[in-house]
Design an enzyme around this catalytic site. Structure first.
Site, short mmCIF file in Angstrom:
data_model
loop_
_atom_site.label_atom_id
_atom_site.label_comp_id
_atom_site.label_asym_id
_atom_site.label_seq_id
_atom_site.Cartn_x
_atom_site.Cartn_y
_atom_site.Cartn_z
N LYS A 13 0.84 -1.21 0.00
CA LYS A 13 0.00 0.00 0.00
C LYS A 13 0.87 1.26 0.00
O LYS A 13 0.60 2.21 -0.72
CB LYS A 13 -0.95 0.01 1.22
CG LYS A 13 -1.94 -1.13 1.23
CD LYS A 13 -2.97 -0.97 2.34
CE LYS A 13 -2.42 -1.11 3.74
NZ LYS A 13 -1.89 -2.46 4.04
N ARG A 160 11.16 -4.39 11.74
CA ARG A 160 10.05 -3.91 12.57
C ARG A 160 9.55 -5.08 13.40
O ARG A 160 9.40 -6.18 12.91
CB ARG A 160 8.92 -3.42 11.66
CG ARG A 160 8.96 -1.96 11.38
CD ARG A 160 8.01 -1.54 10.29
NE ARG A 160 6.66 -2.04 10.42
CZ ARG A 160 5.69 -1.78 9.55
NH1 ARG A 160 5.92 -1.03 8.52
NH2 ARG A 160 4.47 -2.26 9.71
P1 AMP Z 1 0.77 -0.56 9.19
O1 AMP Z 1 2.05 0.17 8.94
O2 AMP Z 1 -0.39 0.05 8.46
O3 AMP Z 1 0.88 -2.03 8.90
O4 AMP Z 1 0.42 -0.41 10.75
C1 AMP Z 1 1.33 -0.85 11.74
C2 AMP Z 1 0.56 -1.07 13.05
O5 AMP Z 1 -0.02 0.18 13.48
C3 AMP Z 1 -0.61 -2.04 12.97
O6 AMP Z 1 -0.20 -3.39 13.10
C4 AMP Z 1 -1.45 -1.57 14.14
O7 AMP Z 1 -0.92 -2.01 15.38
C5 AMP Z 1 -1.29 -0.06 14.07
N1 AMP Z 1 -2.32 0.53 13.19
C6 AMP Z 1 -2.13 1.18 12.00
N2 AMP Z 1 -3.29 1.58 11.49
C7 AMP Z 1 -4.24 1.15 12.34
C8 AMP Z 1 -5.66 1.22 12.34
N3 AMP Z 1 -6.35 1.80 11.33
N4 AMP Z 1 -6.32 0.69 13.40
C9 AMP Z 1 -5.68 0.13 14.43
N5 AMP Z 1 -4.34 -0.01 14.48
C10 AMP Z 1 -3.63 0.50 13.44
#
Ligand code: AMP
Length: 171
Positions: A13, A160
């Site tokens: 994304k 990460r």
């Molecule tokens: P991402 O980089 O989008 O994969 O997000 C990394 C982490 O941030 C996720 O695994 C969640 O712990 C938290 N996170 C990001 N976006 C959300 C969301 N919309 N709702 C809840 N947690 C989120």
């Protein structure tokens, strides 16, 4: 144009977001990036978010919705935005819809980035991030020139916590 990008973690994304906004004056808003910055800055939000992120769990809706909607109120969103990683469930989607409706706005486009789950696992577990500038590498598809060091700033590359296999499966 108001756009949301949907897809499993590691689907690309973030990469697609950069291409999509290239010729548009809209910001790329990633809730994951907002949380990671808060963790790095050791803010109260960061400490809270990290409890969930390190386990691959979602940060509670009330916190996430607050952060995302606050970000959308920024002046750089006047001509639109590209949301990446938000909304992630129905409650968040409804909160977003309600917020936009209150400003006579709506989502113009939702893009789902679909990738096979096994490919996603390999992508996430091989991903390495520069602890200095945040640049992304991959052990096999985009290795750094010097092992564990960033090509741009020479800082150490880290995995990460939420890119570890068990956590990725949970996510
Ligand atoms: P991402 O980089 O989008 O994969 O997000 C990394 C982490 O941030 C996720 O695994 C969640 O712990 C938290 N996170 C990001 N976006 C959300 C969301 N919309 N709702 C809840 N947690 C989120």
């Amino acid at each position: 144009m108001n756009i949301i990008l949907l897809g499993l973690p590691g689907a690309g994304k973030g990469t697609q977001a950069k291409v999509i906004i290239e010729n548009q004056r809209i910001p790329h808003i990633s809730t994951g990036d907002l949380f990671r910055k808060a963790v790095k800055d050791k803010t109260e939000l960061g400490l809270l978010a990290n409890e969930y992120m390190s386990k691959g769990e979602l940060v509670p809706d009330e916190v996430t919705i607050g952060i995302a909607l606050q970000r959308l109120n920024n002046v750089d969103c006047l001509e639109g935005f590209l949301l990446d990683g938000f909304p992630r469930n129905i409650v968040q989607a409804q909160a977003l819809e309600k917020h936009l409706a209150s400003e006579a706005k709506k989502i113009d486009l939702a893009i789902y980035v679909e990738v096979d789950e096994n490919i996603l696992l390999g992508r996430a577990t091989g991903r390495r991030i520069c602890s200095g500038c945040g640049q992304t590498f991959h052990l096999t598809s985009k290795p750094p020139k010097v092992i564990d060091r960033c090509d741009s700033c020479n800082e150490i590359l880290i995995q990460r916590e939420d890119d570890r296999e068990e956590t990725v499966r949970e996510r």
